[in-house]
Design a protein around this motif. Structure first.
Motif, PDB file in Angstrom:
ATOM      1  N   GLU A   1       0.795  -1.367   0.342  1.00 17.34           N
ATOM      2  CA  GLU A   1      -0.120   0.013   0.276  1.00 17.34           C
ATOM      3  C   GLU A   1       0.995   2.070   0.088  1.00 17.34           C
ATOM      4  O   GLU A   1       1.070   2.675  -0.663  1.00 17.34           O
ATOM      5  CB  GLU A   1      -0.829  -0.123   1.475  1.00 17.34           C
ATOM      6  N   ARG A   2       1.931   1.409   1.459  1.00 17.18           N
ATOM      7  CA  ARG A   2       2.649   2.463   0.831  1.00 17.18           C
ATOM      8  C   ARG A   2       3.643   2.297  -0.753  1.00 17.18           C
ATOM      9  O   ARG A   2       3.723   3.554  -0.641  1.00 17.18           O
ATOM     10  CB  ARG A   2       3.567   2.621   2.091  1.00 17.18           C
ATOM     11  N   LEU A   3       3.492   1.396  -0.962  1.00 16.70           N
ATOM     12  CA  LEU A   3       4.883   1.868  -2.266  1.00 16.70           C
ATOM     13  C   LEU A   3       4.345   1.634  -3.469  1.00 16.70           C
ATOM     14  O   LEU A   3       4.426   2.245  -4.658  1.00 16.70           O
ATOM     15  CB  LEU A   3       5.375   0.451  -2.427  1.00 16.70           C
ATOM     16  N   GLU A   4       2.719   2.108  -3.808  1.00 18.15           N
ATOM     17  CA  GLU A   4       1.845   1.683  -4.632  1.00 18.15           C
ATOM     18  C   GLU A   4       1.940   0.489  -4.895  1.00 18.15           C
ATOM     19  O   GLU A   4       2.283   0.920  -6.829  1.00 18.15           O
ATOM     20  CB  GLU A   4       1.740   2.889  -5.343  1.00 18.15           C
TER      21      GLU A   4
ATOM     22  N   PRO B   1      18.902   4.390   3.144  1.00 18.55           N
ATOM     23  CA  PRO B   1      16.953   4.256   3.701  1.00 18.55           C
ATOM     24  C   PRO B   1      16.805   5.788   3.416  1.00 18.55           C
ATOM     25  O   PRO B   1      16.926   6.816   3.333  1.00 18.55           O
ATOM     26  CB  PRO B   1      18.251   3.873   5.496  1.00 18.55           C
ATOM     27  N   ASP B   2      15.164   5.342   2.939  1.00 19.13           N
ATOM     28  CA  ASP B   2      14.121   6.286   2.642  1.00 19.13           C
ATOM     29  C   ASP B   2      12.894   6.137   3.124  1.00 19.13           C
ATOM     30  O   ASP B   2      11.822   6.401   3.013  1.00 19.13           O
ATOM     31  CB  ASP B   2      14.062   6.394   1.147  1.00 19.13           C
ATOM     32  N   GLY B   3      13.136   5.764   4.776  1.00 20.75           N
ATOM     33  CA  GLY B   3      11.235   5.583   5.525  1.00 20.75           C
ATOM     34  C   GLY B   3      11.999   3.990   5.922  1.00 20.75           C
ATOM     35  O   GLY B   3      12.463   3.375   5.181  1.00 20.75           O
ATOM     36  N   SER B   4      10.202   4.050   7.273  1.00 15.40           N
ATOM     37  CA  SER B   4      10.286   2.732   7.761  1.00 15.40           C
ATOM     38  C   SER B   4       9.500   3.019   8.154  1.00 15.40           C
ATOM     39  O   SER B   4       8.948   4.166   8.419  1.00 15.40           O
ATOM     40  CB  SER B   4      11.834   2.322   9.403  1.00 15.40           C
ATOM     41  N   GLY B   5       8.520   1.797   8.629  1.00 20.11           N
ATOM     42  CA  GLY B   5       7.657   1.632   9.442  1.00 20.11           C
ATOM     43  C   GLY B   5       7.168   0.804  10.383  1.00 20.11           C
ATOM     44  O   GLY B   5       8.002  -0.485  11.220  1.00 20.11           O
ATOM     45  N   ARG B   6       6.462   0.230  10.754  1.00 20.87           N
ATOM     46  CA  ARG B   6       6.146  -0.520  12.003  1.00 20.87           C
ATOM     47  C   ARG B   6       4.412  -1.680  11.770  1.00 20.87           C
ATOM     48  O   ARG B   6       3.626  -0.890  11.714  1.00 20.87           O
ATOM     49  CB  ARG B   6       6.388  -0.340  14.050  1.00 20.87           C
ATOM     50  N   VAL B   7       4.240  -2.711  11.939  1.00 16.29           N
ATOM     51  CA  VAL B   7       3.232  -3.140  11.717  1.00 16.29           C
ATOM     52  C   VAL B   7       2.840  -4.755  12.310  1.00 16.29           C
ATOM     53  O   VAL B   7       3.822  -5.166  12.680  1.00 16.29           O
ATOM     54  CB  VAL B   7       3.252  -3.934  10.124  1.00 16.29           C
ATOM     55  N   ALA B   8       1.451  -4.281  13.710  1.00 11.61           N
ATOM     56  CA  ALA B   8       1.639  -5.273  13.584  1.00 11.61           C
ATOM     57  C   ALA B   8       0.921  -6.615  13.512  1.00 11.61           C
ATOM     58  O   ALA B   8       0.753  -6.754  12.153  1.00 11.61           O
ATOM     59  CB  ALA B   8       0.030  -5.038  14.733  1.00 11.61           C
TER      60      ALA B   8
END
Length: 285
Positions: A45-48, A213-220
């Motif tokens: 979703e984030r990277l379309e 590096p160009d961003g990160s995220g956390r996912v449950a």
């Protein structure tokens, strides 16, 4: 947890555990692999990810992440070297006879290294993924670095490369169960022993691979199982307990994993363990 959820064949001392590799691959595809679906969805979703995406999946396993990308219209190539049994299941998922010729042409599965996925007649890849989480076993990033070194020349400049890792132990209920593997495998002093995930695990791998590096995220990504037996089969399918099986035996490992799962068992018999996974987006220079 490629792999899976971590790389399935990490080097360790002692003889290889006696396991049914075909049964293990089925347990992975039928029980464990789906636990990371929220991670795949968040990244896509984030990277379309869509019809314009040419995706190279490293350590693709039995192919669920590729199926999800293909359903969005992406052309997908999967590479798997650790488990031919998982790759065989990926072929059943992604290359069934029912698919039309055009769909099959947009899908490739490679048994080997990322370099084997090179195709001089095709455009460069626009996305590289390595969804097998690292940061759970000592030394589990070494093979990933080698795979990235072979894969990034196949991607276009600026293409995102996604790395995945376990979140902090205090946010991952499964950590308490994984410690069983370390306790039983200690006599081997295995390089595949469990260790807490570190904050910069993913960044260090990206840096060694020359990525930006160009961003990160956390996912449950909660681990949910129908019962304790399914939980044991799913967790063992990751390969995380191989060193423990070699040091003791399968029956002992099953027994201690079952005991570690009791605090996570609900009244209806199901097992539920909340976890958080982290992903890093890096760019090909």
């Amino acid at each position: 947890m490629t792999p899976t959820l971590v790389r399935q064949h990490l080097p360790h001392a002692g003889p290889a555990p006696r396991v049914d590799l075909c049964a293990r691959a089925r347990d992975w595809s039928e029980i464990q692999e789906r636990m990371l679906v929220p991670l795949y969805e968040a990244v896509y979703e984030r990277l379309e990810v869509g019809p314009g995406t040419r995706l190279l999946g490293l350590g693709c396993g039995s192919g669920l992440a590729l199926v999800m990308a293909a359903s969005r219209g992406a052309a997908v190539t999967g590479v798997e070297s650790a488990s031919p049994e998982r790759l065989a299941l990926a072929r059943r998922r992604l290359l069934p006879e029912a698919w039309d010729t055009r769909a099959r042409a947009a899908t490739r599965l490679v048994d080997g290294s990322p370099g084997d996925a090179a195709d001089a007649a095709a455009p460069a890849y626009t996305l590289v993924t390595a969804f097998e989480p690292i940061g759970c076993l000592a030394g589990d990033s070494e093979g990933l670095g080698e795979a990235l070194a072979a894969a990034t020349p196949l991607a276009e400049r600026g293409a995102p490369v996604v790395l995945a890792g376990w979140g902090p132990p205090e946010r991952c209920a499964t950590s308490s169960v994984l410690r069983v593997a370390t306790k039983l495998a200690d006599p081997l002093r295995s390089t595949g022993s469990w260790r807490p995930a570190l904050r910069d695990d993913l960044e260090e791998v990206a840096q060694r691979a020359g990525l930006r590096p160009d961003g990160s995220g956390r996912v449950a990504c909660p681990f949910g199982y129908a019962d304790v037996d399914s939980a044991v089969r799913g967790l063992l399918s990751t390969g995380l307990f191989d060193a423990a099986i070699s040091a003791t035996d399968r029956a002992q490992v099953d027994k201690e994993v079952e005991e570690a799962l009791h605090p996570h068992q609900r009244r209806d018999g199901t097992v539920w363990m909340p976890n958080v996974f982290r992903y890093l987006i890096a760019r090909v220079p």
